[in-house]
Design an enzyme around this catalytic site. Structure first.
Site, PDB file in Angstrom:
ATOM      1  N   GLY A 125     -41.497  47.769  24.151  1.00 25.10           N
ATOM      2  CA  GLY A 125     -42.878  47.603  24.589  1.00 25.10           C
ATOM      3  C   GLY A 125     -43.806  48.283  23.605  1.00 25.10           C
ATOM      4  N   GLN A 165     -51.421  52.123  20.277  1.00 23.61           N
ATOM      5  CA  GLN A 165     -50.355  52.619  19.397  1.00 23.61           C
ATOM      6  C   GLN A 165     -50.444  52.036  17.990  1.00 23.61           C
ATOM      7  OE1 GLN A 165     -47.138  51.729  22.462  1.00 23.61           O
ATOM      8  NE2 GLN A 165     -46.377  53.645  21.612  1.00 23.61           N
ATOM      9  N   CYS A 173     -40.667  56.754  23.803  1.00 22.11           N
ATOM     10  CA  CYS A 173     -41.938  56.148  23.414  1.00 22.11           C
ATOM     11  C   CYS A 173     -42.007  56.115  21.895  1.00 22.11           C
ATOM     12  CB  CYS A 173     -43.089  56.979  23.978  1.00 22.11           C
ATOM     13  SG  CYS A 173     -44.719  56.358  23.513  1.00 22.11           S
ATOM     14  N   LEU A 174     -42.443  54.980  21.343  1.00 19.35           N
ATOM     15  CA  LEU A 174     -42.512  54.855  19.881  1.00 19.35           C
ATOM     16  C   LEU A 174     -43.491  55.858  19.266  1.00 19.35           C
ATOM     17  CD1 LEU A 174     -42.393  50.976  19.386  1.00 19.35           C
ATOM     18  CD2 LEU A 174     -40.528  52.617  19.118  1.00 19.35           C
ATOM     19  N   HIS A 222     -45.209  51.955  31.837  1.00 18.73           N
ATOM     20  CA  HIS A 222     -45.362  52.856  30.685  1.00 18.73           C
ATOM     21  C   HIS A 222     -46.469  52.331  29.753  1.00 18.73           C
ATOM     22  CE1 HIS A 222     -43.562  55.468  27.358  1.00 18.73           C
ATOM     23  NE2 HIS A 222     -44.350  54.652  26.684  1.00 18.73           N
ATOM     24  N   GLU A 223     -46.451  51.018  29.490  1.00 17.92           N
ATOM     25  CA  GLU A 223     -47.452  50.437  28.584  1.00 17.92           C
ATOM     26  C   GLU A 223     -48.851  50.442  29.217  1.00 17.92           C
ATOM     27  OE1 GLU A 223     -46.515  50.332  25.683  1.00 17.92           O
ATOM     28  OE2 GLU A 223     -44.375  50.279  26.088  1.00 17.92           O
ATOM     29  N   HIS A 240     -50.479  53.692  28.796  1.00 10.89           N
ATOM     30  CA  HIS A 240     -51.070  53.850  27.455  1.00 10.89           C
ATOM     31  C   HIS A 240     -52.528  53.371  27.429  1.00 10.89           C
ATOM     32  CE1 HIS A 240     -48.106  55.301  24.596  1.00 10.89           C
ATOM     33  NE2 HIS A 240     -47.182  54.478  25.052  1.00 10.89           N
TER      34      HIS A 240
HETATM   35 ZN    ZN Z   1     -45.190  54.596  24.797  1.00  7.54          ZN
END
Ligand code: ZN
Length: 162
Positions: free
Chosen positions: A46, A51, A90-91, A132-133, A136
């Site tokens: 995701g 991000q 998380c990236l 989660h997204e 963000h």
């Molecule tokens: Zn994340």
């Protein structure tokens, strides 16, 4: 096709509340395509627009299990149910993993890349990724929800031993 750099913590873009998308144009389509390429290149499931430096309400999820990629523009959580604690990453936080409690079920209202409204239901890990997204997009990072940090290498070793 373009891979964009993923913004990592700390960066104030990641805690900025994203604005609503009003223009469903070529620029949005390009952003979505770039986000997909970036997510795949980063081995993620995701990605949210902040991000990659765009503080607008755009997020994608793809668990890589052969189903269609989920593109969410201006998503809103309209229903949740149950709860589950699982390990998340998380990236934007390379090498940080932790146990996060989230609803097991979620229903979301969002728009697609053409602006059409749709409804989406998900459970388990897919629901987790979606939530989660969406977090963000509100500037909420998963580290604020971690109940217990997990050393993934240690965990993998344990699993190999088990
Ligand atoms: Zn994340």
């Amino acid at each position: 096709m373009a891979i964009r750099p993923v913004i990592t913590h700390p960066n104030e873009i990641l805690t900025t509340k994203c604005t609503e998308v009003k223009a469903f144009d070529k620029k949005l389509a390009t952003l979505l395509d770039d986000m997909y390429d970036t997510m795949i290149a980063s081995d993620g499931i995701g990605l949210a627009a902040p991000q990659v430096g765009e503080t607008i309400q755009v997020a994608i999820v793809d668990l890589g299990e052969g189903q269609e990629i989920i593109e969410m523009i201006n998503p809103e959580v309209v229903e949740i149910g149950g709860s589950e604690i699982e390990i998340e990453g998380c990236l934007s936080f390379p090498d940080i993993y932790g146990e996060v409690e989230r609803p097991f079920y979620v229903k979301v209202e969002a728009q697609d890349r053409d602006g059409a409204l749709y409804e989406l239901e998900a459970e388990d890990y897919e629901a987790r990724a979606i939530l989660h997204e969406i977090d963000h997009l509100h500037g909420v990072l998963f580290t604020t929800k971690i109940k217990r940090y997990v050393d993934l290498e240690e965990l993998e070793n344990e699993e190999e031993e088990a």
